[in-house]
Design a protein around this motif. Structure first.
Motif, mmCIF file in Angstrom:
data_model
loop_
_atom_site.group_PDB
_atom_site.id
_atom_site.type_symbol
_atom_site.label_atom_id
_atom_site.label_comp_id
_atom_site.label_asym_id
_atom_site.label_seq_id
_atom_site.Cartn_x
_atom_site.Cartn_y
_atom_site.Cartn_z
ATOM 1 N N TYR A 3 -3.351 -0.585 7.731
ATOM 2 C CA TYR A 3 -2.481 -1.678 8.165
ATOM 3 C C TYR A 3 -3.278 -2.841 8.768
ATOM 4 C CZ TYR A 3 1.284 1.701 7.543
ATOM 5 O OH TYR A 3 2.159 2.616 7.009
ATOM 6 N N ILE A 293 11.760 -3.125 2.777
ATOM 7 C CA ILE A 293 10.982 -2.362 1.792
ATOM 8 C C ILE A 293 10.576 -0.989 2.314
ATOM 9 C CG2 ILE A 293 10.161 -4.389 0.562
ATOM 10 C CD1 ILE A 293 7.554 -4.201 1.946
ATOM 11 N N ARG B 84 14.596 4.200 1.473
ATOM 12 C CA ARG B 84 14.467 2.910 0.781
ATOM 13 C C ARG B 84 13.099 2.750 0.153
ATOM 14 N NH1 ARG B 84 17.255 0.553 5.129
ATOM 15 N NH2 ARG B 84 15.327 -0.050 6.137
ATOM 16 N N SER B 85 12.066 3.161 0.916
ATOM 17 C CA SER B 85 10.697 2.924 0.433
ATOM 18 C C SER B 85 10.433 3.636 -0.893
ATOM 19 C CB SER B 85 9.681 3.371 1.485
ATOM 20 O OG SER B 85 9.725 4.780 1.634
ATOM 21 N N LEU B 109 2.205 -3.846 -0.122
ATOM 22 C CA LEU B 109 2.938 -3.490 1.108
ATOM 23 C C LEU B 109 3.745 -2.184 1.012
ATOM 24 C CD1 LEU B 109 4.173 -6.975 2.414
ATOM 25 C CD2 LEU B 109 2.543 -5.433 3.507
ATOM 26 N N PRO B 110 4.576 -1.987 -0.023
ATOM 27 C CA PRO B 110 5.344 -0.733 -0.057
ATOM 28 C C PRO B 110 4.443 0.501 -0.172
ATOM 29 C CG PRO B 110 6.237 -2.340 -1.593
ATOM 30 C CD PRO B 110 4.928 -2.867 -1.138
ATOM 31 N N LEU B 111 3.262 0.314 -0.749
ATOM 32 C CA LEU B 111 2.356 1.458 -0.924
ATOM 33 C C LEU B 111 1.675 1.864 0.380
ATOM 34 C CD1 LEU B 111 0.683 0.582 -4.343
ATOM 35 C CD2 LEU B 111 2.667 2.030 -3.888
ATOM 36 N N LEU B 112 1.676 0.936 1.360
ATOM 37 C CA LEU B 112 1.088 1.281 2.660
ATOM 38 C C LEU B 112 1.872 2.410 3.313
ATOM 39 C CD1 LEU B 112 0.322 -2.263 4.165
ATOM 40 C CD2 LEU B 112 -1.267 -0.675 3.088
ATOM 41 N N LEU B 113 3.123 2.555 2.897
ATOM 42 C CA LEU B 113 3.967 3.594 3.500
ATOM 43 C C LEU B 113 3.768 4.949 2.835
ATOM 44 C CD1 LEU B 113 7.153 1.363 3.617
ATOM 45 C CD2 LEU B 113 5.732 1.998 5.560
ATOM 46 N N THR B 114 2.921 4.978 1.824
ATOM 47 C CA THR B 114 2.654 6.242 1.127
ATOM 48 C C THR B 114 1.314 6.817 1.592
ATOM 49 O OG1 THR B 114 1.417 5.222 -0.670
ATOM 50 C CG2 THR B 114 3.815 5.296 -0.912
ATOM 51 N N ARG B 121 -3.962 2.900 -4.568
ATOM 52 C CA ARG B 121 -3.063 1.771 -4.264
ATOM 53 C C ARG B 121 -3.489 0.550 -5.075
ATOM 54 N NH1 ARG B 121 -3.897 3.113 1.321
ATOM 55 N NH2 ARG B 121 -4.952 1.127 1.673
ATOM 56 N N ARG B 157 6.125 -6.393 -6.332
ATOM 57 C CA ARG B 157 6.258 -5.660 -5.073
ATOM 58 C C ARG B 157 7.428 -4.668 -5.148
ATOM 59 N NH1 ARG B 157 7.686 -9.240 0.005
ATOM 60 N NH2 ARG B 157 9.638 -9.354 -1.160
#
Lengths: 384, 230
Positions: A3, A293, B84-85, B109-114, B121, B157
């Motif tokens: 991040y 998102i 949602r992600s 950005l959405p892949l940061l949550l994986t 990524r 995205r």
């Protein structure tokens, strides 16, 4: 870590604001480091001060006859009395100030903790113009054993009318923390015999060591009583009291230092809190997008805390670093041997700075984070 | 096969000051997997409200919302975010890109949550940008791209985490006709080749024509529109 680019990009979105915030935090923490470092120095002075020693000097100023020292030494409970005075002056130019403490032979007994060997003390006993120079002062003035040093001292006039005091460097000795700017020790006899007749046989102060530390205050009172009605009334100050800067100056300097540091922290808190609140307000829809998102409330809040923490921690690190540099530079501008306090960058100063930076970051981020937690995504996305 | 999206007797009210306004009156809707649905209607008719409910951004006052087999009304805020992600890709009218990030950064950005590795990524971002035809613009920031290109980044995205459903809120509302057609063709391609279920809110009948099914909201009710060949 993944991040970090997102957080960094958010911080650097307005580079001018980011740099100015960083500079403000840095300066506030420089001030913080110097003031809290000064308190660390005071604490060290207090810690090192001994209970069994005191300073005795003329109550109403001026010099004290040496003979009084012998009388004090004969008092019950007194172990030894040393005389010390000083020659203030400069080398070549008035800006190169120095301060030579002129010690008699008993100082070594009163202050055995000085890192000076008996042989080194003997060197200045053997040569009246001999001088012991601490390493930092020797480095500063490029002195080595055998060198001659002449000090101009307009306030210490000699018998021959001159104000030049010539010393011979007898040895270079280790520095000690009590003299943060280093020291120069000369032979008291040299000063006594060379100065005006009216000043000869007199000293600036006595250093008194008692046998029993628990009797120091009692003996101190006895000394003051004994000479109260003499032509030179004396005043005594135990080393503990003398090194307690707050008692000495009539105000709690440590508290003043803390207040100054705290004021700096509040200033930086308002600055970062306002900057962060503005930054979050400007990017409210972007945070809504992140939530859309899939970023959780806690995830978004963590980003805001990181956004607050980076300039605070970075600024604190730079500020404390600058404070450390400044505290190393300060001694260059102060005459040696006076024991003038300079900030100590102790581990605790770094710990306090880190904790303060974290606290400032936390408080700065708290309100924007709360606002983001309460954000209604649909409303925020619609721009209402 | 269960539908991708199912809304049953959904009621949604909004408060405007002291007044409560009912936007959806017992709405029922089923969208099968792989369908491209356009949703038209006047402003305030509840189109975006449906998208928000289907996307788990808002809660219904009553009724059931089942998306990808998940009862959204039973999920907490945190669970909805996580859901949602992985299940929904959002495409916005004004792109909603992070201006300080590059196209690749935005898409990532959405892949940061994986838990995907950095290299994985990066690989997926490249694929997504390739699908939308912007592989060579990966390092560009939104401010350095045209509106159409920015919307393509927005689409990349939306699809990078490979969600089965795309929700598009006026995706061509800010674009000229030619660019809008390109974006709509891209959405069609995603629907046909990548089997994405798409719900698109639009005011533009020509845009709606790209969908395989057209719905119109009118006073909180859904009306099926007759199809014109796309």
């Amino acid at each position: 870590m993944k991040y970090l680019p997102l957080v960094w990009a958010s911080i650097m979105r307005k580079p001018t604001r980011a740099v100015l915030t960083l500079l403000s935090v840095m300066l506030a923490f420089t001030l913080f480091g110097l003031t809290i470092g000064m308190n660390a120095t005071f604490a060290k002075f207090q810690e090192d001060a001994r209970e069994d020693r005191m300073f005795v000097f003329a109550r109403f100023g001026g010099l004290v006859p040496i003979a009084l020292g012998r009388q004090i030494e004969s008092m019950p409970g007194v172990e030894v009395v040393a005389s010390s005075s000083f020659v203030p002056g400069y080398i070549h130019e008035p800006k190169n100030r120095v301060f030579v403490q002129m010690m008699d032979e008993k100082v070594a007994k009163v202050n055995p903790e000085y890192p000076i060997t008996p042989a080194q003390w003997q060197l200045i006993r053997n040569n009246r113009q001999g001088m012991l120079v601490s390493k930092s002062q020797a480095d500063r003035w490029h002195l080595k054993a055998g060198d001659t040093l002449t000090i101009a001292s307009p306030s210490a006039k000699k018998l021959d009318g001159s104000t030049s005091w010539t010393f011979k460097v007898a040895a270079v000795t280790p520095d000690m923390s009590i003299f943060g700017q280093g020291y120069m020790f000369g032979n008291y006899d040299y000063m006594d015999k060379a100065r005006l007749l009216s000043d000869q046989g007199k000293t600036g102060q006595f250093r008194v060591k008692v046998r029993d530390a628990s009797k120091t205050v009692e003996i101190s009172q006895q000394i003051e009583s004994r000479f109260a009605n003499s032509s030179t009334p004396l005043q005594s100050l135990t080393e503990k009291v003398a090194f307690d800067v707050s008692t000495n100056t009539g105000m709690d300097i440590a508290a003043v230092d803390r207040d100054v540091a705290l004021a700096g922290m509040f200033m930086v808190l308002f600055l970062t809190a306002n900057g962060l609140a503005q930054a979050v307000r400007e990017r409210f829809a972007e945070f809504a997008t992140l939530k859309t998102i899939g970023f959780s409330d806690n995830g978004v809040i963590a980003l805001v805390f990181a956004e607050a923490a980076i300039p605070c921690v970075l600024g604190a690190a730079l500020g404390i670093g600058l404070a450390a540099i400044v505290s190393n530079v300060i001694p260059r501008f102060l005459p040696p041997g006076q024991g003038l306090p300079i900030p100590t960058m102790s581990v605790m100063v770094f710990v306090w700075a880190a904790l303060s930076a974290a606290l400032v970051a936390f408080i700065s981020a708290a309100l924007p984070a709360l606002r983001l937690k309460q954000m209604d995504i649909a409303t925020a996305l619609s721009g209402r | 096969m269960s539908p991708a999206i199912s809304l049953r007797n959904v009621i949604k009210n909004y408060r405007r000051g002291k007044e409560s306004v009912e936007v959806l009156h017992g709405l029922n809707l089923e969208i099968p997997v792989g369908e491209f649905v356009s949703l038209m209607g006047p402003s305030g008719s509840g189109k975006t409200t449906i998208l928000n409910l289907v996307g788990g951004l808002d809660h219904a006052d009553s009724g059931e919302i089942i998306v990808g087999g998940e009862h959204l009304e039973k999920l907490s805020g945190g669970q909805l975010a996580k859901w949602r992600s992985g299940h929904i890709g959002f495409i916005f009218q004004f792109y909603n890109l992070m201006p300080m990030l590059s196209a690749a950064g935005n898409v990532e950005l959405p892949l940061l949550l994986t838990n995907l590795s950095k290299s994985e990524r990066r690989r997926r971002v490249e694929i997504a940008l390739e699908i939308v035809g912007l592989k060579d613009r990966a390092a560009h920031r939104p401010g350095e791209m045209s509106g159409g290109q920015q919307q393509r980044v927005g689409i990349a995205r939306a699809i990078v985490a490979d969600p089965p459903i795309l929700l598009c809120d006026e995706p061509t509302g800010d674009l000229d006709r030619a660019t809008a057609d390109e974006i709509l063709s891209l959405l069609q391609q995603l629907n046909r080749q990548h089997k994405k279920t798409i719900v698109m809110v639009t005011h533009d009948p020509k845009a709606a024509d790209h969908a395989s099914r057209q719905l119109e909201m009118d006073k909180g009710k859904l009306i099926e529109r007759a199809m014109v060949a796309a």
